[in-house]
Design a protein around this motif. Structure first.
Motif, PDB file in Angstrom:
ATOM      1  N   HIS A  97       0.843  -1.194   0.000  1.00 19.05           N
ATOM      2  CA  HIS A  97       0.000   0.000   0.000  1.00 19.05           C
ATOM      3  C   HIS A  97       0.883   1.250   0.000  1.00 19.05           C
ATOM      4  O   HIS A  97       1.929   1.277   0.639  1.00 19.05           O
ATOM      5  N   HIS A  99       0.744   4.604   1.206  1.00 15.17           N
ATOM      6  CA  HIS A  99      -0.046   5.299   2.215  1.00 15.17           C
ATOM      7  C   HIS A  99      -0.090   6.803   1.953  1.00 15.17           C
ATOM      8  O   HIS A  99       0.945   7.470   1.980  1.00 15.17           O
ATOM      9  N   PHE A 139       4.397   7.215   2.592  1.00 11.38           N
ATOM     10  CA  PHE A 139       5.244   6.033   2.745  1.00 11.38           C
ATOM     11  C   PHE A 139       4.533   4.811   2.204  1.00 11.38           C
ATOM     12  O   PHE A 139       3.323   4.834   1.984  1.00 11.38           O
ATOM     13  N   HIS A 141       4.016   0.529   2.577  1.00 14.93           N
ATOM     14  CA  HIS A 141       4.184  -0.588   3.518  1.00 14.93           C
ATOM     15  C   HIS A 141       3.362  -1.770   3.061  1.00 14.93           C
ATOM     16  O   HIS A 141       2.377  -1.611   2.340  1.00 14.93           O
ATOM     17  N   HIS A 143       0.553  -4.289   3.191  1.00 17.66           N
ATOM     18  CA  HIS A 143      -0.771  -4.224   3.814  1.00 17.66           C
ATOM     19  C   HIS A 143      -1.276  -5.625   4.091  1.00 17.66           C
ATOM     20  O   HIS A 143      -2.460  -5.851   4.284  1.00 17.66           O
ATOM     21  N   HIS A 503      -6.958   5.879   9.844  1.00 25.69           N
ATOM     22  CA  HIS A 503      -6.463   6.223   8.511  1.00 25.69           C
ATOM     23  C   HIS A 503      -7.552   5.964   7.477  1.00 25.69           C
ATOM     24  O   HIS A 503      -8.353   5.054   7.636  1.00 25.69           O
ATOM     25  N   HIS A 505      -8.023   5.491   3.259  1.00 25.48           N
ATOM     26  CA  HIS A 505      -7.402   5.361   1.940  1.00 25.48           C
ATOM     27  C   HIS A 505      -8.147   6.236   0.926  1.00 25.48           C
ATOM     28  O   HIS A 505      -9.336   6.486   1.071  1.00 25.48           O
ATOM     29  N   LEU A 564     -10.319   1.533   2.250  1.00 22.17           N
ATOM     30  CA  LEU A 564     -10.320   1.072   3.629  1.00 22.17           C
ATOM     31  C   LEU A 564     -10.258   2.270   4.582  1.00 22.17           C
ATOM     32  O   LEU A 564      -9.543   3.238   4.328  1.00 22.17           O
ATOM     33  N   HIS A 566      -9.417   2.525   8.621  1.00 27.32           N
ATOM     34  CA  HIS A 566      -9.033   1.600   9.697  1.00 27.32           C
ATOM     35  C   HIS A 566      -8.086   2.233  10.695  1.00 27.32           C
ATOM     36  O   HIS A 566      -7.429   3.234  10.400  1.00 27.32           O
ATOM     37  N   HIS A 568      -4.666   2.356  12.408  1.00 29.93           N
ATOM     38  CA  HIS A 568      -3.358   1.999  11.848  1.00 29.93           C
ATOM     39  C   HIS A 568      -2.496   1.202  12.812  1.00 29.93           C
ATOM     40  O   HIS A 568      -1.327   0.915  12.528  1.00 29.93           O
TER      41      HIS A 568
END
Ligand code: C2O
Ligand code: CU
Length: 606
Positions: A97, A99, A139, A141, A143, A503, A505, A564, A566, A568
């Motif tokens: 992902h 971010h 950044f 990361h 997922h 967070h 998306h 999403l 959610h 974090h």
């Protein structure tokens, strides 16, 4: 290997955008492995290529291109980022992902396994492609599962000459990106659901600053001598530092630099009018850009990072060095490391518990103002035609029988320091994801719901259901173009301990209000929002909701797709603290490229 060659450049006006190609190779790897030779006995060996020191404790990790943090994507606004992601980890699937990147028109590159794509199987390469259309600090990361915490993360920086904060700093250097991680001394999966006796819970063993740190043995109080991260400046200039909390666990971090103010100029990519503070609190998923003025006597100054909130008093901290050109290391010996106590916090940006009322030394993110002149108040803020919704989050605590005498095998984990079993949830539902990504395989949801599966939230089944607890695919739909106001309510009273960074998306949102638990007990969250308190608020993509308090956000749902929302904190998300925002209808979603991988349940009719 073609890792962004030529893309990390000074962004010039009128220059054509570039296509920036990267090859990410995901592997199992080790800290202090053979590439590190005789580090830390030989200090320069700790800086060898492909040497990952972390905090000097040996363990297995996962890396991209044998770096941690992984490769930094640094491009100019308007560039196309193309990442060939090659999975070489035996037995693991993944998805990456990006971010904060909005993925306008490329929702299928958002990297959420089972929502926007099928997980990338071992031995295959998946090509991500998206436009770096907004400036800022972002950044990437993993997922998938817990992989992010084992090393799969790195920075994304999008620059432009048109940056409205330009006049506040002299230098914005690639070497001044600061990736913060929380760190365990074993694979993260060892803590899921979590041991009950030895190494209980999910508190970090250490913190890392750009993948480095020192581990201080708590018994002998001696350091293992791993070199700290160093940031170099010339006296007399103002430097832009870009802070990213790429961590996963419950600890908010306080960041301070000895004898230097922090001038905060952006958060989550959005430029704000400068705010001068002594320290800032950053939670997993958040980013803050700060200007540090190298106007102190030439020397070496400590950078302190300290875990607070739920992690206060656990002595979890890390340090790095701000080194003025011309300083000698001897000057460092003159000033002892601040250690676990950290540096004086003074005025705090983003204080815990929403502590930014008059008389409190804090600045909350809803008080930030967008940089640049305010020509007109955004109609998103003044509109009366608003879809309002409340999203609560908390944990379901299982009783023994419902968890262990039940063939449904509900998701749970064992949090520290208690001996209970919990699952995170939003709006009383623990989120699970569909067996195939609905973005590219739209019939998956209809089939699932038609089959009467209890995974479909619309089809509550009674068999095996625990009163008051459901695990299902929680989708909240809003029409494209609508204005949405969400009231986030932390419904768990953990005595002021736990702060959840929520967070979203695919969108940036305005932060309208942040309220403490006291504000909430007075019912302030029920009053309607008045834009006149801050007609020019800044935008964010991750918001720290005060413990047992609330936050109100607003956005225009402009980006069709499945996004999403959610917490974090990794264990909260993995156990269900999230929901899916569906903006618009399938016909409005960007069409997936030809040959997009497919996956799903296989149930032939026997
Ligand atoms: Cu950085 Cu869904 O998260
Ligand atoms: Cu959480």
């Amino acid at each position: 290997m073609y890792n962004g060659r030529g893309c990390r450049r000074a962004c010039v006006k009128g220059a054509p955008p570039m296509t920036c190609r990267y090859h990410f190779v995901m592997e199992y790897y080790s800290t202090l492995g053979p590439a590190c030779r005789d580090c830390p006995n030989n200090r320069t060996a700790c800086f060898e290529r492909q040497c990952v020191t972390a905090d000097g404790i040996e363990r297995g990790i996962m890396t991209i291109n044998r770096k941690m943090p992984g490769p930094s994507i640094q491009v100019c606004q308007g560039d196309m980022v193309v990442v060939d992601f090659e999975n070489r980890i035996p037995g693991a699937a993944t998805a990456i992902h990006w971010h904060g990147i909005l993925q306008r028109g490329s929702a299928f590159s958002d990297g959420v396994p089972q929502l926007t794509q099928c997980p990338i199987p071992e031995g295959t390469t998946f090509r991500y492609a998206y436009e770096a259309d907004e400036i800022g600090t972002y950044f990437w990361h993993s997922h998938d599962g817990l992989q992010k915490m084992d090393g799969l993360t790195g920075s994304i920086i999008v620059r432009s000459l048109k940056d409205p904060s330009f006049q506040h700093y002299d230098w914005d250097l690639p070497s001044h990106v600061i990736v913060l991680q929380d760190w365990l001394h074993q694979y993260t999966a060892e803590r899921l659901p979590g041991p009950r006796r030895f190494r209980r819970g999910q508190r970090p063993d250490a913190l890392l600053i750009n993948g480095r740190g020192r581990f201080i043995n708590p018994v002998t109080n001696s350091s293992n001598g791993i070199p700290l991260s160093e940031f170099r400046v010339f006296p007399g200039f103002r430097y832009r530092f870009r802070l990213i909390h790429a961590g996963c666990l419950v600890c908010p971090l306080v960041f301070t630099v000895q004898k230097h103010y922090l001038t905060a100029i952006a958060t989550d990519g959005s430029p704000n009018k400068p705010v001068v503070v002594d320290s800032l609190v950053i939670l997993p998923g958040e980013r803050y850009d700060v200007v540090i003025n190298a106007n102190r006597p030439v020397g070496i100054y400590w950078i302190s990072l300290r875990a607070v909130g739920e992690c206060e008093n656990l002595n979890i901290y890390q340090e790095a060095l701000l080194i003025y050109e011309g300083a000698s290391y001897n000057s460092l010996l003159a000033s002892p490391s601040p250690g676990p106590a950290g540096l004086p916090e003074g005025v705090v940006l983003n204080p815990l518990a929403g502590a930014c009322k008059p008389g409190q030394p804090g600045v909350c993110v809803n008080q930030l103002q967008a940089e640049g002149p305010l020509l007109a108040v955004d109609p998103v803020l003044t509109s009366q035609d608003v879809i309002r919704m409340t999203m609560t989050f908390d944990f379901h605590t299982f009783d023994y029988d419902s968890l262990f005498k039940n063939p449904h095998f509900y998701k749970f984990y064992v949090p520290a320091p208690s001996d209970i079993q919990v699952a995170g949830r939003m709006n009383n539902i623990s989120l699970i994801l569909p067996p195939a990504p609905p973005l590219s395989q739209p019939d998956v949801l209809e089939n699932l719901c038609a089959s009467g599966s209890e995974k479909c939230c619309q089809n509550p089944q009674t068999e095996g259901i625990i009163p008051g607890h459901r695990e299902c695919i929680n989708i909240i739909s809003v029409p494209t173009g609508s204005i949405v106001e969400i009231l986030y309510l932390d419904n768990m009273n953990t005595n002021g301990g736990l702060t959840h960074p929520i967070h979203m998306h695919g969108l940036m949102f305005y932060v309208l209000e942040i309220g403490s638990s006291d504000d909430r007990l007075m019912g302030k969250h029920l009053l309607s929002y008045d834009y006149r308190n801050n007609p020019n608020p800044n935008k964010k993509d991750t918001i720290a909701v005060p413990s047992f308090g609330y936050a109100k956000i607003r956005f225009k749902a402009t980006n069709p797709g499945y996004w999403l929302i959610h917490c974090h904190i990794l264990f909260h998300l993995d156990s269900g603290m999230g929901a899916i925002l569906k903006i618009g209808e399938q016909s409005e979603f960007p069409a997936v490229p030809k040959g997009f991988p497919r996956c799903g349940d296989y149930k032939p009719g026997y």
